[in-house]
Design a protein around this motif. Structure first.
Motif, PDB file in Angstrom:
ATOM      1  N   LEU A 157     111.623 -29.751 -40.370  1.00 51.78           N
ATOM      2  CA  LEU A 157     111.805 -29.235 -41.732  1.00 51.78           C
ATOM      3  C   LEU A 157     110.756 -28.183 -42.071  1.00 51.78           C
ATOM      4  N   LEU A 158     109.537 -28.399 -41.635  1.00 47.80           N
ATOM      5  CA  LEU A 158     108.468 -27.428 -41.864  1.00 47.80           C
ATOM      6  C   LEU A 158     108.760 -26.118 -41.139  1.00 47.80           C
ATOM      7  N   LEU A 159     109.221 -26.209 -39.907  1.00 46.76           N
ATOM      8  CA  LEU A 159     109.562 -25.009 -39.145  1.00 46.76           C
ATOM      9  C   LEU A 159     110.746 -24.273 -39.762  1.00 46.76           C
ATOM     10  N   ILE A 160     111.720 -24.999 -40.267  1.00 44.81           N
ATOM     11  CA  ILE A 160     112.865 -24.378 -40.934  1.00 44.81           C
ATOM     12  C   ILE A 160     112.412 -23.670 -42.203  1.00 44.81           C
ATOM     13  N   ALA A 161     111.556 -24.319 -42.980  1.00 43.53           N
ATOM     14  CA  ALA A 161     111.041 -23.701 -44.205  1.00 43.53           C
ATOM     15  C   ALA A 161     110.233 -22.448 -43.887  1.00 43.53           C
ATOM     16  N   LEU A 162     109.439 -22.508 -42.839  1.00 39.77           N
ATOM     17  CA  LEU A 162     108.649 -21.347 -42.424  1.00 39.77           C
ATOM     18  C   LEU A 162     109.558 -20.208 -41.966  1.00 39.77           C
ATOM     19  N   THR A 182     111.192 -18.612 -44.987  1.00 34.95           N
ATOM     20  CA  THR A 182     110.202 -17.799 -45.701  1.00 34.95           C
ATOM     21  C   THR A 182     109.971 -16.474 -44.990  1.00 34.95           C
ATOM     22  N   LEU A 183     109.817 -16.502 -43.685  1.00 39.72           N
ATOM     23  CA  LEU A 183     109.582 -15.279 -42.920  1.00 39.72           C
ATOM     24  C   LEU A 183     110.789 -14.346 -42.963  1.00 39.72           C
ATOM     25  N   ILE A 184     111.989 -14.896 -42.884  1.00 42.87           N
ATOM     26  CA  ILE A 184     113.197 -14.072 -42.963  1.00 42.87           C
ATOM     27  C   ILE A 184     113.312 -13.442 -44.343  1.00 42.87           C
ATOM     28  N   THR A 185     113.009 -14.210 -45.384  1.00 41.10           N
ATOM     29  CA  THR A 185     113.045 -13.681 -46.750  1.00 41.10           C
ATOM     30  C   THR A 185     112.044 -12.552 -46.922  1.00 41.10           C
ATOM     31  N   PRO A 243      95.556 -13.992 -50.304  1.00 41.50           N
ATOM     32  CA  PRO A 243      95.382 -13.834 -48.855  1.00 41.50           C
ATOM     33  C   PRO A 243      96.590 -13.138 -48.219  1.00 41.50           C
ATOM     34  N   ASP A 244      96.355 -12.461 -47.114  1.00 40.26           N
ATOM     35  CA  ASP A 244      97.378 -11.600 -46.517  1.00 40.26           C
ATOM     36  C   ASP A 244      98.687 -12.277 -46.114  1.00 40.26           C
ATOM     37  N   PRO A 245      98.713 -13.513 -45.662  1.00 41.47           N
ATOM     38  CA  PRO A 245     100.029 -14.086 -45.345  1.00 41.47           C
ATOM     39  C   PRO A 245     100.937 -14.235 -46.576  1.00 41.47           C
ATOM     40  N   ILE A 246     100.359 -14.191 -47.771  1.00 45.75           N
ATOM     41  CA  ILE A 246     101.144 -14.295 -49.003  1.00 45.75           C
ATOM     42  C   ILE A 246     101.267 -12.887 -49.580  1.00 45.75           C
ATOM     43  N   TYR A 247     102.457 -12.305 -49.474  1.00 48.52           N
ATOM     44  CA  TYR A 247     102.650 -10.915 -49.863  1.00 48.52           C
ATOM     45  C   TYR A 247     103.163 -10.759 -51.291  1.00 48.52           C
ATOM     46  N   LEU A 248     103.046 -11.785 -52.110  1.00 46.90           N
ATOM     47  CA  LEU A 248     103.580 -11.713 -53.468  1.00 46.90           C
ATOM     48  C   LEU A 248     102.887 -10.652 -54.308  1.00 46.90           C
TER      49      LEU A 248
END
Length: 95
Positions: free
Chosen positions: A7-12, A15-18, A65-70
């Motif tokens: 489930l964590l990998l699916i959520a990740l 998120t990356l595709i979005t 932080p950079d992984p969060i591009y909001l």
């Protein structure tokens, strides 16, 4: 434990595709707005807003932080909306 990892990998992955889709859409919009920015009718404040958004998005210094591009996405969208507003206001939206 395996189910939670899946489930964590699916959520990740979602998120990356979005983020990838949003990045592609923003890139296309930036390219299209580029012709408006080069117009002599565009006020300087529109050009400054556009380039400030682009520089901030490319800059390694971020509010989040950079992984969060909001913050990058939010600033770019704000700059694009503002430039589009100025273009409509000054009659250069159709060019």
């Amino acid at each position: 434990m395996r189910t939670s990892m899946v489930l964590l990998l699916i959520a990740l992955a979602i998120t990356l595709i979005t983020l990838l889709v949003v990045s592609i859409v923003l890139f296309v919009k930036l390219v299209r707005i580029g012709s408006l920015i080069r117009s002599d009718l565009m006020p300087v404040k529109g050009k400054v807003a556009f380039w400030t958004g682009v520089i901030y998005a490319l800059s390694p210094l971020d509010l989040l932080p950079d992984p969060i591009y909001l913050d990058d996405i939010g600033l770019l969208v704000g700059a694009l909306v503002y430039v589009r507003h100025l273009a409509n206001q000054h009659g250069i939206a159709g060019r």
